[in-house]
Design an enzyme around this catalytic site. Structure first.
Site, PDB file in Angstrom:
ATOM      1  N   MET A  89      -9.369   9.285   9.028  1.00 48.04           N
ATOM      2  CA  MET A  89      -9.682   9.608   8.266  1.00 48.04           C
ATOM      3  C   MET A  89     -10.647  10.951   8.332  1.00 48.04           C
ATOM      4  O   MET A  89     -11.561  10.808   7.898  1.00 48.04           O
ATOM      5  CB  MET A  89     -10.113   8.399   6.825  1.00 48.04           C
ATOM      6  CG  MET A  89      -8.892   7.673   6.478  1.00 48.04           C
ATOM      7  SD  MET A  89     -10.079   6.340   6.222  1.00 48.04           S
ATOM      8  CE  MET A  89     -11.018   4.970   7.349  1.00 48.04           C
ATOM      9  N   LYS A 137      -3.792   2.391  -2.096  1.00 52.59           N
ATOM     10  CA  LYS A 137      -4.673   3.294  -1.331  1.00 52.59           C
ATOM     11  C   LYS A 137      -4.610   4.540  -0.847  1.00 52.59           C
ATOM     12  O   LYS A 137      -3.542   4.210   0.116  1.00 52.59           O
ATOM     13  CB  LYS A 137      -5.751   2.072  -0.981  1.00 52.59           C
ATOM     14  CG  LYS A 137      -6.501   1.095  -1.827  1.00 52.59           C
ATOM     15  CD  LYS A 137      -7.461  -0.100  -1.196  1.00 52.59           C
ATOM     16  CE  LYS A 137      -8.310  -0.534  -1.976  1.00 52.59           C
ATOM     17  NZ  LYS A 137      -8.519  -0.047  -2.751  1.00 52.59           N
ATOM     18  N   ASP A 153       1.093  -1.755   0.028  1.00 56.35           N
ATOM     19  CA  ASP A 153       0.005   0.285  -0.095  1.00 56.35           C
ATOM     20  C   ASP A 153       0.684   1.345  -0.057  1.00 56.35           C
ATOM     21  O   ASP A 153       2.133   1.430   0.484  1.00 56.35           O
ATOM     22  CB  ASP A 153      -1.116   0.251   1.445  1.00 56.35           C
ATOM     23  CG  ASP A 153      -2.551  -0.653   1.032  1.00 56.35           C
ATOM     24  OD1 ASP A 153      -2.948  -1.094  -0.599  1.00 56.35           O
ATOM     25  OD2 ASP A 153      -2.718  -0.807   2.480  1.00 56.35           O
TER      26      ASP A 153
END
Length: 247
Positions: free
Chosen positions: A168, A56, A35
């Protein structure tokens, strides 16, 4: 045939936080699917391996999840040992659970390897204990970004009495602030906003629930970052909140 998939947590960035089991998996790998948020230094533990970037990252072009599934399946059917290398922990907002389920349904041997999650590492590096006797009896990990844009139970989060760690959430700071205030959380609740947890470039901004949106703008807070919301975020560096003697 040693074909299998290791779903490995690489931790939040500091390569010294990698577990011994993760190192063993990397040494056994024929193929590593890595990732974007993984520190490439951890690949020093690999031997003769093919590395494929399957990035991602919020707000950026990402590799489709279905493509990643099928890539892992393809290599295991070729008899390869595959490491799917993820930032943090694969089962904390890392899609480890859904990847394991998808692969096992197709007869693939899967093993999950935990990694230290950013919420824990970032808080620790800022001398914030996520739990503290007499102050916080637990910790709740949530994501501000959901696949279906469903809403969190803000009242339960505001009234739960635990430290709240939000992943996030940089793009939704104002929404988080307003929702928690509307749900009854006090305006002066301490908040720590921690960018690039565990890396040399880690930065932190201390604020309150009422002010965090404006303070983050002044601080130029950027992803990846986590929010720690709760009384423990008021702990000063190298000095914890006083704990009642009866706690």
């Amino acid at each position: 045939m040693n074909a299998k998939v290791w779903l490995v947590g690489a931790g939040p960035g500091d390569p010294e936080l990698l577990t011994l089991k993760a190192v063993r998996a990397l040494r056994e790998a024929d193929v590593v699917l890595i990732d974007d948020l993984v520190n490439p230094q951890v690949l020093e533990h690999c031997l003769d391996v093919r590395v494929i970037t399957v990035g991602k990252r919020g707000g950026c072009r990402s590799t489709p999840q279905d493509f990643i599934h099928r890539l892992m399946l393809r290599y295991t059917r070729q008899g390869k040992c595959v490491v799917r290398l993820k930032g943090g922990d694969p089962c904390i907002f890392g899609r480890g659970g859904e990847e394991a389920l998808w692969l096992r349904e197709r007869g693939v041997d899967v093993e999950l390897v935990n990694g230290i999650t950013a919420g824990l590492a970032g808080a620790t590096n800022c001398d914030i204990p996520l739990t503290l006797r007499g102050v916080s009896r637990g910790v709740t990990l949530v994501t501000a970004h959901t696949q279906d844009d469903s809403s969190l139970n803000w009242r339960a989060l505001a009234e739960g009495g635990t430290t709240l760690v939000v992943y996030m959430g940089v793009a939704k700071l104002e929404e988080i602030r307003q929702q928690l205030l509307n749900a009854g959380m006090v305006a002066d609740m301490p908040v720590a906003m921690i960018e690039n947890a565990s890396l040399p470039q880690q930065r932190e901004c201390r604020s309150t629930l009422a002010r965090m949106h404006w303070d983050a703008q002044a601080f130029a807070l950027k992803s990846p970052a986590i929010l720690v919301i709760g009384s423990v975020a008021a702990a000063a560096q190298a000095a914890c909140i006083a704990v009642p003697a009866s706690a």
